[in-house]
Design a protein around this motif. Structure first.
Motif, PDB file in Angstrom:
ATOM      1  N   VAL A 156       0.731  -7.496   4.306  1.00 48.64           N
ATOM      2  CA  VAL A 156       0.467  -6.120   3.905  1.00 48.64           C
ATOM      3  C   VAL A 156       1.710  -5.280   4.178  1.00 48.64           C
ATOM      4  O   VAL A 156       2.196  -5.222   5.310  1.00 48.64           O
ATOM      5  N   SER A 181      -9.532  -2.976  -0.866  1.00 46.43           N
ATOM      6  CA  SER A 181      -9.163  -4.280  -0.301  1.00 46.43           C
ATOM      7  C   SER A 181      -9.943  -5.408  -0.970  1.00 46.43           C
ATOM      8  O   SER A 181      -9.421  -6.507  -1.171  1.00 46.43           O
ATOM      9  N   THR A 182     -11.195  -5.142  -1.331  1.00 46.94           N
ATOM     10  CA  THR A 182     -12.011  -6.150  -2.011  1.00 46.94           C
ATOM     11  C   THR A 182     -11.466  -6.460  -3.397  1.00 46.94           C
ATOM     12  O   THR A 182     -11.398  -7.623  -3.815  1.00 46.94           O
ATOM     13  N   THR A 189      -7.079   1.278   3.812  1.00 45.17           N
ATOM     14  CA  THR A 189      -6.952   0.145   2.887  1.00 45.17           C
ATOM     15  C   THR A 189      -6.186  -0.999   3.536  1.00 45.17           C
ATOM     16  O   THR A 189      -6.603  -2.165   3.477  1.00 45.17           O
ATOM     17  N   LEU A 235      -7.705  -4.769   4.587  1.00 48.22           N
ATOM     18  CA  LEU A 235      -7.141  -6.046   4.148  1.00 48.22           C
ATOM     19  C   LEU A 235      -6.989  -7.006   5.331  1.00 48.22           C
ATOM     20  O   LEU A 235      -7.294  -8.197   5.225  1.00 48.22           O
ATOM     21  N   VAL A 239       0.861  -1.182   0.000  1.00 46.40           N
ATOM     22  CA  VAL A 239       0.000   0.000   0.000  1.00 46.40           C
ATOM     23  C   VAL A 239       0.894   1.227   0.000  1.00 46.40           C
ATOM     24  O   VAL A 239       1.519   1.555   1.014  1.00 46.40           O
ATOM     25  N   ARG A 268     -10.653  -7.842   6.871  1.00 49.27           N
ATOM     26  CA  ARG A 268     -11.440  -8.741   6.011  1.00 49.27           C
ATOM     27  C   ARG A 268     -10.907 -10.173   6.040  1.00 49.27           C
ATOM     28  O   ARG A 268     -11.513 -11.087   5.486  1.00 49.27           O
ATOM     29  N   CYS A 315       1.103  -7.419   8.870  1.00 45.15           N
ATOM     30  CA  CYS A 315       1.330  -6.054   8.394  1.00 45.15           C
ATOM     31  C   CYS A 315       2.663  -5.535   8.920  1.00 45.15           C
ATOM     32  O   CYS A 315       2.988  -5.714  10.102  1.00 45.15           O
ATOM     33  N   GLU A 357      -8.240  -8.464  -3.059  1.00 47.76           N
ATOM     34  CA  GLU A 357      -8.524  -9.861  -2.729  1.00 47.76           C
ATOM     35  C   GLU A 357      -8.935 -10.637  -3.976  1.00 47.76           C
ATOM     36  O   GLU A 357      -8.540 -11.800  -4.163  1.00 47.76           O
TER      37      GLU A 357
END
Length: 306
Positions: free
Chosen positions: A35, A237-238, A22, A26, A11, A29, A63, A241
């Motif tokens: 990340v 993020s969707t 964002t 991630l 990101v 979700r 992350c 994925e």
């Protein structure tokens, strides 16, 4: 120590509101990915990464802060960095300010992994996706933008309130441009397999009023709190994925549409190779005119950045 996932999502601009939202989305979700938070302000990236990593202890993702060079080798590179849109400022005013930023980012990412997918979020996203593709050197199908996905979500939420049907069961899109020239594809919209406009609760409803409210919602949020980030963070993020998991889901995203000869916000199925196919949306005469206005506006700007 938790197991580090095999794939990576970087990101860029992760120290800011949109990037942090964002990265957090991630993790929240449950996307099983590492990340990488990257920002020119190293301290901001470190702080966001540490904070978000605290949310990952019950999730499959991890992350951490990373460098631009590391980000260039990620599987998906999400670019949220850019000059902030000011209250009342048209997205088109951001182009010159953001061109230099995007080119610098692409140079800093080199060498970019040949199979990487770049997801542009920075505005004006239709034009900046074009610029990112030109400056990254990746094929067109591997460079996309968030486009009108968020606008479409806003539209479906509004229609859900009117029809009492779940937003996920309303198939309607905002199209053309993520900006002042976006429009609703009313004639192609469906609900339960039937034309959306046949729904009894939509009879007599002012459709232009709905379209206007959707197109202006971002300005309303910016006026109230300075920027938008939760909604777009979830959308980004969707999409990421879907790219990682090769789902072939259809999103109204910025992609290069051969038939129109430019990047624009248009429904496309995406997977591990990026854009798999773009779809022919049936429009009526008035919508076709609006589409041409959007395309001409995008092309006029993109022609300056070849």
């Amino acid at each position: 120590m938790s197991t580090i996932p095999g794939n990576k999502v970087a990101v860029i601009g992760g120290g800011g509101n949109v990037g942090a939202a964002t990265a957090f989305a991630l993790i929240a979700r449950g996307v099983p990915t590492e990340v990488l938070v990257v920002d020119v302000v190293d301290k901001a990236a470190q702080g966001q990464a540490l904070d978000i990593s605290d949310a990952s202890f019950m999730m499959p993702g991890t992350c951490r802060k990373a460098s631009f060079k590391e980000a260039g080798q990620a599987d998906v590179i999400i670019v949220t960095a850019g000059a902030r849109q000011q209250p009342g400022e048209p997205r088109s005013n951001l182009i010159d300010r953001n061109y230099t930023i995007i080119k610098s980012i692409m140079d800093s990412l080199q060498p970019i992994k040949s199979t990487a997918k770049i997801l542009m979020v920075s505005n004006p996203v239709d034009v900046l996706t074009h610029i990112a593709q030109k400056t990254s050197g990746l094929p067109r199908q591997q460079v996309i933008g968030s486009g009108t996905y968020l606008d479409t979500g806003r539209l479906r939420n509004a229609l859900s309130e009117i029809t009492s049907v779940s937003p996920s069961s309303i198939h309607a899109y905002m199209l053309g441009e993520h900006g002042d020239n976006q429009f609703t594809g009313w004639s192609s919209a469906r609900i339960g397999g039937r034309p959306l406009l046949d729904h009894p609760k939509l009879q007599g409803v002012d459709l232009e009023s709905i379209n206007y409210k959707i197109s202006r919602k971002a300005y309303e949020i910016i006026e109230a709190k300075g920027s938008t980030y939760f909604g777009i963070g979830m959308c980004a993020s969707t999409i990421a994925e879907a790219l990682l998991n090769n789902t072939s889901q259809v999103f109204p995203i910025v992609n290069y549409v051969e038939g129109f000869g430019c990047y624009m916000s248009w429904p496309a199925a995406i997977g591990s190779d990026g854009v798999e196919q773009s779809f022919d949306v049936k429009l009526d005469g008035e919508e076709t005119k609006k589409l041409k206005i959007a395309i001409d506006a995008i092309k006029e700007v993109c022609d300056k950045y070849q």
